[in-house]
Design a protein around this motif. Structure first.
Motif, mmCIF file in Angstrom:
data_model
loop_
_atom_site.group_PDB
_atom_site.id
_atom_site.type_symbol
_atom_site.label_atom_id
_atom_site.label_comp_id
_atom_site.label_asym_id
_atom_site.label_seq_id
_atom_site.Cartn_x
_atom_site.Cartn_y
_atom_site.Cartn_z
ATOM 1 N N PHE A 188 -10.277 -11.124 -1.513
ATOM 2 C CA PHE A 188 -9.229 -11.825 -0.756
ATOM 3 C C PHE A 188 -8.747 -13.067 -1.500
ATOM 4 O O PHE A 188 -7.552 -13.397 -1.470
ATOM 5 N N ASP A 189 -9.629 -13.750 -2.201
ATOM 6 C CA ASP A 189 -9.211 -14.940 -2.952
ATOM 7 C C ASP A 189 -8.215 -14.581 -4.045
ATOM 8 O O ASP A 189 -7.298 -15.361 -4.346
ATOM 9 N N ARG A 190 -8.398 -13.432 -4.648
ATOM 10 C CA ARG A 190 -7.433 -12.988 -5.667
ATOM 11 C C ARG A 190 -6.069 -12.752 -5.023
ATOM 12 O O ARG A 190 -5.029 -13.105 -5.603
ATOM 13 N N LEU A 191 -6.069 -12.172 -3.848
ATOM 14 C CA LEU A 191 -4.826 -11.971 -3.107
ATOM 15 C C LEU A 191 -4.159 -13.311 -2.812
ATOM 16 O O LEU A 191 -2.939 -13.466 -2.965
ATOM 17 N N LEU A 192 -4.944 -14.297 -2.417
ATOM 18 C CA LEU A 192 -4.405 -15.629 -2.135
ATOM 19 C C LEU A 192 -3.837 -16.278 -3.392
ATOM 20 O O LEU A 192 -2.819 -16.978 -3.332
ATOM 21 N N ASP A 193 -4.479 -16.060 -4.520
ATOM 22 C CA ASP A 193 -3.962 -16.594 -5.788
ATOM 23 C C ASP A 193 -2.548 -16.080 -6.048
ATOM 24 O O ASP A 193 -1.640 -16.847 -6.419
ATOM 25 N N ILE A 194 -2.365 -14.780 -5.859
ATOM 26 C CA ILE A 194 -1.059 -14.175 -6.121
ATOM 27 C C ILE A 194 -0.016 -14.719 -5.145
ATOM 28 O O ILE A 194 1.075 -15.145 -5.547
ATOM 29 N N CYS A 195 -0.338 -14.718 -3.866
ATOM 30 C CA CYS A 195 0.622 -15.194 -2.861
ATOM 31 C C CYS A 195 0.961 -16.662 -3.067
ATOM 32 O O CYS A 195 2.108 -17.071 -2.901
ATOM 33 N N GLY A 196 -0.027 -17.452 -3.441
ATOM 34 C CA GLY A 196 0.217 -18.869 -3.661
ATOM 35 C C GLY A 196 1.153 -19.134 -4.814
ATOM 36 O O GLY A 196 1.968 -20.071 -4.760
ATOM 37 N N MET A 254 0.830 -1.209 0.000
ATOM 38 C CA MET A 254 0.000 0.000 0.000
ATOM 39 C C MET A 254 0.861 1.255 0.000
ATOM 40 O O MET A 254 0.504 2.269 -0.610
ATOM 41 N N TYR A 255 2.012 1.204 0.684
ATOM 42 C CA TYR A 255 2.927 2.353 0.663
ATOM 43 C C TYR A 255 3.429 2.595 -0.757
ATOM 44 O O TYR A 255 3.513 3.730 -1.234
ATOM 45 N N ASP A 256 3.779 1.502 -1.410
ATOM 46 C CA ASP A 256 4.346 1.609 -2.747
ATOM 47 C C ASP A 256 3.307 2.090 -3.750
ATOM 48 O O ASP A 256 3.633 2.770 -4.725
ATOM 49 N N ALA A 257 2.045 1.745 -3.505
ATOM 50 C CA ALA A 257 0.985 2.222 -4.392
ATOM 51 C C ALA A 257 0.936 3.748 -4.396
ATOM 52 O O ALA A 257 0.781 4.382 -5.450
ATOM 53 N N LEU A 300 -3.943 -1.467 -7.164
ATOM 54 C CA LEU A 300 -3.486 -2.048 -5.902
ATOM 55 C C LEU A 300 -2.999 -3.480 -6.082
ATOM 56 O O LEU A 300 -1.945 -3.859 -5.562
ATOM 57 N N PHE A 301 -3.740 -4.271 -6.836
ATOM 58 C CA PHE A 301 -3.331 -5.662 -7.008
ATOM 59 C C PHE A 301 -2.100 -5.781 -7.903
ATOM 60 O O PHE A 301 -1.298 -6.712 -7.730
ATOM 61 N N ARG A 302 -1.927 -4.853 -8.810
ATOM 62 C CA ARG A 302 -0.725 -4.878 -9.649
ATOM 63 C C ARG A 302 0.514 -4.630 -8.793
ATOM 64 O O ARG A 302 1.557 -5.280 -8.977
ATOM 65 N N VAL A 303 0.428 -3.720 -7.841
ATOM 66 C CA VAL A 303 1.562 -3.466 -6.950
ATOM 67 C C VAL A 303 1.869 -4.702 -6.113
ATOM 68 O O VAL A 303 3.038 -5.075 -5.924
ATOM 69 N N SER A 354 -4.499 3.732 7.434
ATOM 70 C CA SER A 354 -5.117 5.038 7.195
ATOM 71 C C SER A 354 -5.346 5.281 5.706
ATOM 72 O O SER A 354 -6.339 5.910 5.308
ATOM 73 N N ILE A 355 -4.420 4.793 4.871
ATOM 74 C CA ILE A 355 -4.590 4.954 3.421
ATOM 75 C C ILE A 355 -5.837 4.194 2.945
ATOM 76 O O ILE A 355 -6.657 4.710 2.185
ATOM 77 N N LEU A 356 -5.988 2.952 3.415
ATOM 78 C CA LEU A 356 -7.149 2.159 3.010
ATOM 79 C C LEU A 356 -8.449 2.744 3.559
ATOM 80 O O LEU A 356 -9.483 2.752 2.878
ATOM 81 N N TYR A 357 -8.405 3.233 4.794
ATOM 82 C CA TYR A 357 -9.590 3.858 5.400
ATOM 83 C C TYR A 357 -10.030 5.053 4.557
ATOM 84 O O TYR A 357 -11.218 5.207 4.247
ATOM 85 N N GLU A 358 -9.051 5.890 4.168
ATOM 86 C CA GLU A 358 -9.385 7.043 3.338
ATOM 87 C C GLU A 358 -9.938 6.597 1.995
ATOM 88 O O GLU A 358 -10.911 7.173 1.483
ATOM 89 N N TRP A 359 -9.343 5.552 1.398
ATOM 90 C CA TRP A 359 -9.802 5.058 0.096
ATOM 91 C C TRP A 359 -11.254 4.603 0.194
ATOM 92 O O TRP A 359 -12.082 4.918 -0.672
ATOM 93 N N MET A 360 -11.575 3.860 1.243
ATOM 94 C CA MET A 360 -12.948 3.377 1.404
ATOM 95 C C MET A 360 -13.923 4.523 1.614
ATOM 96 O O MET A 360 -15.021 4.547 1.032
#
Length: 425
Positions: free
Chosen positions: A208-216, A126-129, A145-148, A189-195
């Motif tokens: 979250f499943d997409r996040l798991l796909d990437i990590c896996g 999130m910092y890098d985004a 976000l997911f690309r980062v 705080s960045i995500l809170y502001e985004w929402m």
């Protein structure tokens, strides 16, 4: 390769080179190690693109690990200094480094760290985004976000702090329960502001499943971030913090079902008498997942000495079940730490971790202290200095004030109690 992640391998009974690294470093039986990796009680962060990694385990029955934060900011953008901090992390035997850079060519610096360091590496995508897409947080898309996240995985980062538990439900708890210090997590705080600005759910929670796909795909460990950690004693163990922890426990089970390893991040600022209970709550709600804590800082009023307030809390936390301590430097709350601050933070955290390992009976932990005790009892100065956690500093202090008699020190001199009692003992 017949497995996707370290957890997948463990469930299949496959002994990996990374497990062997952990086994050689720890005092734990092989069958117990692989059983706890399979259950999620031990994580072995090891991105398959981190080629020179000497893997370490984090979790139940292992040595308490410590992490060193570094990284450039817009106000202090000196990559050479940050690389020297990385050198200090290696010199003083830290177990992990997190790159928290928020400015400049973050990817080049991140890749340099991966190439250089054989220890675990973590980041907060999130910092890098923000660094990549600018400070208009609301304009960032879910795809951005997911690309980062995928870039960090491709680059070889072993564990990612993702604030997936700060969803709309948790944010509502913040809104309804005013805090003294609000949200002190930068990523949170960045995500809170985004929402808030977009009126949408946290993308990392929603997908979250997409996040798991990437990590896996890369065998990256999820370090589920504490976006609502307390930033003051008054805010500790409040409704927002506990609400997020409940959500993180639910996400942990989903990750394990997909063989993605998990660590849970924790507080924060907290009075000493609340720490043990918080460790128990995390282990209960998050099903025994490894707990990675910042501090806890046990008082709010010691800027300039927060490496000490953190070490006090970290020792209590680790003795009560925390597995991984994020160091805090004397510069906390004041400025970006310099190299001297980094060393002080490392040593304070290492003392806390080792003291906790003794308290919780980690096999072999106290042997080091027994060697030092024997050396002191024998007035064996070369051995005492070799046993010192910071040998260079111990030698410097010894040489700065040498006694007339070489076997004693200038505190007691000829009245050294060990010298005088040895004849009779």
């Amino acid at each position: 390769m017949n497995y996707t992640t370290q957890m997948d391998a463990a469930k299949k009974g496959i002994w990996t080179p990374q497990m062997e690294d952990v086994f050689q470093y720890e005092s734990i039986a092989k069958d117990l190690l692989i059983e706890r990796i399979a259950s999620g009680e031990i994580a072995v962060p090891a991105n398959r693109n981190h080629k020179n990694l000497k893997a370490r385990g984090v979790g139940k029955g292992l040595k308490t690990k410590i992490n060193v934060n570094l990284g450039v900011s817009e106000d202090v953008c000196n990559r050479e200094m940050e690389m020297r901090k990385a050198d200090l992390a290696l010199k003083y035997n830290a177990d992990a480094v997190m790159d928290l850079s928020t400015f400049g060519d973050t990817q080049a610096f991140r890749r340099q760290l991966v190439e250089k360091l054989p220890i675990m590496l973590g980041t907060v995508p999130m910092y890098d985004a923000v660094a990549r897409y600018g400070k208009n947080i609301a304009a960032m898309t879910k795809e951005d976000l997911f690309r980062v996240v995928e870039l960090h995985c491709e680059d070889g980062i072993d564990f990612l702090t993702i604030h997936a538990g700060l969803n709309l439900t948790a944010a509502e708890r913040v809104d309804r329960n005013p805090r003294q210090t609000g949200i002190v997590s930068r990523g949170g705080s960045i995500l809170y502001e985004w929402m808030k600005r977009n009126g949408k759910e946290n993308p990392f929670y929603e997908d979250f499943d997409r996040l798991l796909d990437i990590c896996g795909r890369y065998d990256v460990t999820l370090s589920l971030g504490d976006g609502l950690r307390p930033g003051s004693l008054k805010d500790a163990t409040d409704a927002p913090q506990v609400t997020e922890l409940v959500i993180l426990g639910e996400l942990t089970k989903r990750a394990w079902e997909r063989n993605v390893q998990v660590m849970i991040e924790g507080p924060g600022h907290m009075a000493m008498n609340e720490i043990a209970a918080n460790m128990l709550i995390e282990k209960k709600l998050c099903h025994g997942a490894p707990f990675y804590v910042l501090g806890p800082l046990v008082t709010d009023v010691a800027p300039g000495y927060d490496h000490i307030t953190s070490a006090i809390g970290g020792a209590i936390a680790a003795a009560a079940g925390a597995d991984f301590l994020c160091y805090v430097t004397p510069a906390e709350h004041l400025r970006l730490p310099d190299e001297a601050d980094v060393k002080e933070g490392i040593m304070a955290s290492k003392i806390a971790a080792h003291a906790a390992d003794i308290a919780k009976g980690v096999p072999g932990a106290v042997d080091w202290d027994h060697r030092m005790g024997t050396a002191r009892g024998n007035l064996n100065w070369p051995e005492m200095l070799d046993c010192a956690m910071d040998r260079d500093k111990a030698i410097e202090y010894r040489k700065s004030s040498m006694p007339h008699e070489e076997h004693v020190c200038t505190m007691c001199g000829d009245l050294c109690p060990m010298k005088r009692s040895r004849e009779f003992l």
